[in-house]
Write a protein that holds these residues in place. Sequence first.
Motif, PDB file in Angstrom:
ATOM      1  N   SER A  39     -32.173  11.835  21.183  1.00  0.00           N
ATOM      2  CA  SER A  39     -31.855  12.335  19.836  1.00  0.00           C
ATOM      3  C   SER A  39     -30.332  12.385  19.704  1.00  0.00           C
ATOM      4  O   SER A  39     -29.617  12.222  20.699  1.00  0.00           O
ATOM      5  CB  SER A  39     -32.444  13.728  19.649  1.00  0.00           C
ATOM      6  OG  SER A  39     -31.778  14.621  20.517  1.00  0.00           O
ATOM      7  N   VAL A  40     -29.845  12.635  18.501  1.00  0.00           N
ATOM      8  CA  VAL A  40     -28.385  12.649  18.292  1.00  0.00           C
ATOM      9  C   VAL A  40     -27.750  13.744  19.152  1.00  0.00           C
ATOM     10  O   VAL A  40     -26.720  13.527  19.809  1.00  0.00           O
ATOM     11  CB  VAL A  40     -28.057  12.859  16.795  1.00  0.00           C
ATOM     12  CG1 VAL A  40     -26.560  12.971  16.591  1.00  0.00           C
ATOM     13  CG2 VAL A  40     -28.607  11.711  15.976  1.00  0.00           C
ATOM     14  N   ASN A  41     -28.377  14.924  19.184  1.00  0.00           N
ATOM     15  CA  ASN A  41     -27.825  16.035  19.973  1.00  0.00           C
ATOM     16  C   ASN A  41     -27.788  15.700  21.460  1.00  0.00           C
ATOM     17  O   ASN A  41     -26.788  15.941  22.138  1.00  0.00           O
ATOM     18  CB  ASN A  41     -28.658  17.304  19.756  1.00  0.00           C
ATOM     19  CG  ASN A  41     -28.360  17.928  18.417  1.00  0.00           C
ATOM     20  OD1 ASN A  41     -27.344  17.613  17.790  1.00  0.00           O
ATOM     21  ND2 ASN A  41     -29.251  18.778  17.950  1.00  0.00           N
ATOM     22  N   GLN A  42     -28.904  15.132  21.928  1.00  0.00           N
ATOM     23  CA  GLN A  42     -28.954  14.742  23.349  1.00  0.00           C
ATOM     24  C   GLN A  42     -27.880  13.700  23.646  1.00  0.00           C
ATOM     25  O   GLN A  42     -27.202  13.771  24.683  1.00  0.00           O
ATOM     26  CB  GLN A  42     -30.318  14.142  23.684  1.00  0.00           C
ATOM     27  CG  GLN A  42     -31.416  15.166  23.865  1.00  0.00           C
ATOM     28  CD  GLN A  42     -32.772  14.483  23.962  1.00  0.00           C
ATOM     29  OE1 GLN A  42     -32.965  13.363  23.505  1.00  0.00           O
ATOM     30  NE2 GLN A  42     -33.726  15.192  24.548  1.00  0.00           N
ATOM     31  N   SER A  43     -27.756  12.744  22.743  1.00  0.00           N
ATOM     32  CA  SER A  43     -26.802  11.665  22.956  1.00  0.00           C
ATOM     33  C   SER A  43     -25.374  12.193  22.987  1.00  0.00           C
ATOM     34  O   SER A  43     -24.554  11.759  23.806  1.00  0.00           O
ATOM     35  CB  SER A  43     -26.973  10.627  21.863  1.00  0.00           C
ATOM     36  OG  SER A  43     -26.065   9.591  22.063  1.00  0.00           O
ATOM     37  N   ILE A  44     -25.067  13.158  22.081  1.00  0.00           N
ATOM     38  CA  ILE A  44     -23.714  13.739  22.064  1.00  0.00           C
ATOM     39  C   ILE A  44     -23.447  14.448  23.390  1.00  0.00           C
ATOM     40  O   ILE A  44     -22.368  14.324  23.979  1.00  0.00           O
ATOM     41  CB  ILE A  44     -23.556  14.699  20.866  1.00  0.00           C
ATOM     42  CG1 ILE A  44     -23.505  13.885  19.564  1.00  0.00           C
ATOM     43  CG2 ILE A  44     -22.310  15.559  21.001  1.00  0.00           C
ATOM     44  CD1 ILE A  44     -23.576  14.704  18.308  1.00  0.00           C
ATOM     45  N   LYS A  45     -24.459  15.151  23.875  1.00  0.00           N
ATOM     46  CA  LYS A  45     -24.319  15.848  25.151  1.00  0.00           C
ATOM     47  C   LYS A  45     -24.034  14.866  26.283  1.00  0.00           C
ATOM     48  O   LYS A  45     -23.117  15.056  27.090  1.00  0.00           O
ATOM     49  CB  LYS A  45     -25.626  16.595  25.440  1.00  0.00           C
ATOM     50  CG  LYS A  45     -25.436  18.050  25.835  1.00  0.00           C
ATOM     51  CD  LYS A  45     -26.768  18.672  26.120  1.00  0.00           C
ATOM     52  CE  LYS A  45     -26.880  20.032  25.453  1.00  0.00           C
ATOM     53  NZ  LYS A  45     -28.183  20.636  25.660  1.00  0.00           N
ATOM     54  N   LEU A  46     -24.830  13.793  26.328  1.00  0.00           N
ATOM     55  CA  LEU A  46     -24.668  12.787  27.386  1.00  0.00           C
ATOM     56  C   LEU A  46     -23.309  12.088  27.264  1.00  0.00           C
ATOM     57  O   LEU A  46     -22.631  11.840  28.268  1.00  0.00           O
ATOM     58  CB  LEU A  46     -25.788  11.747  27.310  1.00  0.00           C
ATOM     59  CG  LEU A  46     -27.174  12.222  27.759  1.00  0.00           C
ATOM     60  CD1 LEU A  46     -28.240  11.213  27.395  1.00  0.00           C
ATOM     61  CD2 LEU A  46     -27.191  12.458  29.259  1.00  0.00           C
ATOM     62  N   THR A  47     -22.910  11.786  26.013  1.00  0.00           N
ATOM     63  CA  THR A  47     -21.621  11.126  25.803  1.00  0.00           C
ATOM     64  C   THR A  47     -20.489  12.046  26.262  1.00  0.00           C
ATOM     65  O   THR A  47     -19.521  11.583  26.895  1.00  0.00           O
ATOM     66  CB  THR A  47     -21.440  10.754  24.315  1.00  0.00           C
ATOM     67  OG1 THR A  47     -22.627  10.161  23.861  1.00  0.00           O
ATOM     68  CG2 THR A  47     -20.286   9.808  24.117  1.00  0.00           C
ATOM     69  N   LEU A  49     -16.522  15.169  22.028  1.00  0.00           N
ATOM     70  CA  LEU A  49     -17.055  15.024  20.662  1.00  0.00           C
ATOM     71  C   LEU A  49     -17.543  16.390  20.156  1.00  0.00           C
ATOM     72  O   LEU A  49     -18.081  17.177  20.938  1.00  0.00           O
ATOM     73  CB  LEU A  49     -18.228  14.050  20.651  1.00  0.00           C
ATOM     74  CG  LEU A  49     -17.928  12.594  20.992  1.00  0.00           C
ATOM     75  CD1 LEU A  49     -19.225  11.828  21.156  1.00  0.00           C
ATOM     76  CD2 LEU A  49     -17.086  11.958  19.909  1.00  0.00           C
ATOM     77  N   PRO A  50     -17.391  16.645  18.876  1.00  0.00           N
ATOM     78  CA  PRO A  50     -17.968  17.890  18.335  1.00  0.00           C
ATOM     79  C   PRO A  50     -19.500  17.798  18.309  1.00  0.00           C
ATOM     80  O   PRO A  50     -20.053  16.700  18.318  1.00  0.00           O
ATOM     81  CB  PRO A  50     -17.400  17.952  16.908  1.00  0.00           C
ATOM     82  CG  PRO A  50     -17.063  16.543  16.578  1.00  0.00           C
ATOM     83  CD  PRO A  50     -16.694  15.872  17.861  1.00  0.00           C
ATOM     84  N   GLU A  51     -20.152  18.944  18.293  1.00  0.00           N
ATOM     85  CA  GLU A  51     -21.621  18.955  18.377  1.00  0.00           C
ATOM     86  C   GLU A  51     -22.287  18.314  17.158  1.00  0.00           C
ATOM     87  O   GLU A  51     -23.414  17.850  17.245  1.00  0.00           O
ATOM     88  CB  GLU A  51     -22.130  20.391  18.541  1.00  0.00           C
ATOM     89  CG  GLU A  51     -22.001  20.866  19.970  1.00  0.00           C
ATOM     90  CD  GLU A  51     -22.545  22.251  20.163  1.00  0.00           C
ATOM     91  OE1 GLU A  51     -23.231  22.756  19.258  1.00  0.00           O
ATOM     92  OE2 GLU A  51     -22.257  22.831  21.218  1.00  0.00           O
ATOM     93  N   ASP A  52     -21.568  18.328  16.029  1.00  0.00           N
ATOM     94  CA  ASP A  52     -22.173  17.765  14.811  1.00  0.00           C
ATOM     95  C   ASP A  52     -21.568  16.399  14.465  1.00  0.00           C
ATOM     96  O   ASP A  52     -21.439  16.047  13.302  1.00  0.00           O
ATOM     97  CB  ASP A  52     -21.993  18.747  13.656  1.00  0.00           C
ATOM     98  CG  ASP A  52     -20.515  19.114  13.476  1.00  0.00           C
ATOM     99  OD1 ASP A  52     -19.741  18.833  14.417  1.00  0.00           O
ATOM    100  OD2 ASP A  52     -20.153  19.668  12.422  1.00  0.00           O
ATOM    101  N   ALA A  53     -21.239  15.640  15.501  1.00  0.00           N
ATOM    102  CA  ALA A  53     -20.626  14.323  15.250  1.00  0.00           C
ATOM    103  C   ALA A  53     -21.635  13.385  14.586  1.00  0.00           C
ATOM    104  O   ALA A  53     -22.823  13.432  14.882  1.00  0.00           O
ATOM    105  CB  ALA A  53     -20.164  13.714  16.573  1.00  0.00           C
ATOM    106  N   TYR A 110     -23.933   7.326  23.374  1.00  0.00           N
ATOM    107  CA  TYR A 110     -24.713   6.797  24.492  1.00  0.00           C
ATOM    108  C   TYR A 110     -26.190   6.640  24.098  1.00  0.00           C
ATOM    109  O   TYR A 110     -26.842   7.608  23.694  1.00  0.00           O
ATOM    110  CB  TYR A 110     -24.582   7.738  25.681  1.00  0.00           C
ATOM    111  CG  TYR A 110     -25.287   7.270  26.925  1.00  0.00           C
ATOM    112  CD1 TYR A 110     -24.890   6.109  27.571  1.00  0.00           C
ATOM    113  CD2 TYR A 110     -26.341   7.988  27.462  1.00  0.00           C
ATOM    114  CE1 TYR A 110     -25.519   5.674  28.715  1.00  0.00           C
ATOM    115  CE2 TYR A 110     -26.981   7.563  28.609  1.00  0.00           C
ATOM    116  CZ  TYR A 110     -26.560   6.396  29.223  1.00  0.00           C
ATOM    117  OH  TYR A 110     -27.194   5.977  30.364  1.00  0.00           O
ATOM    118  N   GLY A 111     -26.685   5.427  24.196  1.00  0.00           N
ATOM    119  CA  GLY A 111     -28.088   5.158  23.878  1.00  0.00           C
ATOM    120  C   GLY A 111     -28.354   4.997  22.398  1.00  0.00           C
ATOM    121  O   GLY A 111     -29.482   4.724  22.011  1.00  0.00           O
TER     122      GLY A 111
END
Lengths: 470, 311
Positions: free
Chosen positions: A163-171, A367-371, A389-390
């Motif tokens: 998901s976008v949130n997961q991806s931001i975390k991984l990035t 990255l900010p959490e709401d990128a 990422y992904g």
Amino acid sequence: MTRRLNVPYSLTRKRIRASFSKYNVFNAMTWRKQRPLSTQYRQLFFAKQESRAYHGDRLTEQQFKNHFRAEQPVRTPLESRGPEREIPFGLQTFVGLERRLDFAVFRSFFASSVRQAAFFILKGSVMVNGVKVRSPGYILRPGDMFSVSPQRVLFALGRPKPSVNQSIKLTNNIIKKFNKYIDRCHANPEKMWKKRLENRRKHRVYNARLEATAGQKREQRVQQIKQNFETQRSELEPTQLLKQIMLGQFVPRKPELNSLVTEIRQQMKPAEQGSKNDVISATSATSATSATSANSKNSADSVNSATNASNATNANSSTSQLPQLDRLIKSEQEVLEQQYKADLAAAQTPVYDPEFVNRLPPKLDLLPEDADPQSVKLNLPFSSTGKLYGLSDPAKSWFTPWSMRQFVPTFAVLPHHIEICFESCHAVYLRDPVARPGHSEIISPFSLDIHERAYLWYIARRRKHLPKLD
Amino acid sequence: MTRAQLQLKSFLGKRNFKGLYTSNPLARTPEYTKFDSKKIYITSFPIRAQHRIDRKNVAWKQVFANENAVDSNQPFPENNFTKSNLLIGPELRKNILSSHASGKSVQEISFNYGITVPRISAVIKLEEARKKVSNMLNGPQKNIQKDVFKMARNMTALFEHIPTKDGRPVLRVSNLSEIPIQKETRQQLFVSIAETQPFGPVDAAKALNLEPAKDMLDRLTSNVSRDGSDKQSSKSSNKNNNSQSSTEPGKSPRAFYADRLEKDRFLYRFTDASVGRVGYHYGAAKDDQKSGRKVKYLPNGVPTYPPPEHS
């Protein structure tokens, strides 16, 4: 109606399913259940229960019985070779299920489980001989070609899309790791340089592009060294060498040969006293006969003739120095070759460049959490897309760029009864799977005794007078 | 966390910063540098007695240690009859297709390469499909082209290819002289014969009312595919096909010519039929719950439930 399963991969029940799930891999690896031996009913029921969890857990008992036939297709070679091996008749118990379209789609790796294959069929993503078929229980016949939409296959075999949130975390994890690496490079440049080289050696495929450019430069350097070596070696031709000694241009690379050169020069003094042009003409006159000579005797002769031509009066005095001159040539050649080898080795191993730290890209902000995934543009040197990422292409339903789901290879058994083309997501059902001495084309995690007992269970409860298959 | 969950966690190993399991060799895909296509199955990492902490707990690090790993083509430890197949590699595929293009029949190619006739026909069929799909991937579906190719590359890297030398398989890929075992041969049959009378396999076939193995093998190899896609073979073995069309295996003829004898009083003759298969089924078809009903598919893929046919 599909049979529901609330907990398909229970760690306590430990049933092996037809699926590529990581939980299933764990259950299959740790499956060691004691066969009940107390009564025949328990033996048969256990065998049926365990084997049916893998073979058609999606089907109810009634549905399964419609596929079960008493016949067990078996083949045998005409000629007999070596000792007779057991024919696993029992493994043919579930052959009726392998004819089903959903099973064939799963066996061809176009879905990650039989249930998913049935879902794809119901949604109209599967074609048989160019016709859309929406029945998971469609019975395939030998020669049937079926295909699955490539998008579905990419989704089934690819890593789960974050998901976008997961991806931001991984990035952000990746950015943190990258920043740490930059810090370490600045702190310990030499150590990190070595580590960099080691990583490039290890991950050859990943660093193929970097390696290619570095390889080109290295090749240029090697060519340069080879060229230099060739020119220097040509200067060591006997006539050239003698000319240089006579003109006073030659400086020996080994210090112990200095005395020899000065001695030769002194003996040649009359020539030196004459004009330089005389020397050149004299050496060129003899070059036709002597320039190509390689062995020591010839070189000695050529030097001799050269000196004779240049100065006839000094002929007798110079002959005593000729063997020494030959030794000089040899030792010079040795020195040159050693130098060449060392240069070549040095050119092929990269030299430490302390300046590499300054060429590294700057550290990145998290990255900010709401990128917004569309507007993100990362400057990571190893990211080809510069996206999250992904989620390089968020419109696609799979992890982009595509990457294989982990644990898929563990259950990847290439079937004998289906020919697959992964590039087109097409497959041909060759025939119903058969058993032969020592081999069964049915893919099953269970042993022969379990299958035999399952067969006994169903043969007593089978439906007679079922329509014959084509 | 339960014991089983702890074991699962220990089995899966740690995840790296990208969320990938790195310490478990079963999690490796062809993208990994340490990927080994001979060690992908669970049988490659046997759980030995020394790896067991107690009855239910396993030391997974020891199980997945390099020195414990073995090469294996058997995917499941319990079942030693199941083996993974070998893939037809690009070179062999190219050779098969080129010999097909040069006009060789499927049977000839099958004999040359030692691969069964249906598999050769499938390779040819799939090549046509591949061309069609590659046109799609170069045109309207270009956005997924890279991903599809990567997927194909990764999936083919999982399996071993048929070993070849000079474009031909080194070992026999499949046994071309295989015949199905008839169910008649699986039960005992007592035939009384004279003591002096010789009794060989041909006599046994006669007693069991079976065709000789050679005839069966010929029939199996010449009958290539159901939809007649193999034109080459049909041209070359026209004689065989003509003889088959009258006696299609597995299908009883609906009508047949029979000699009318002089003593016959009637034009029609009765033949045996099974109860329940003769005549129409009366009542509403949609309410019919008869189990295991035959499903027929219309050319557009829609299933239908036809009434039982006349025998």
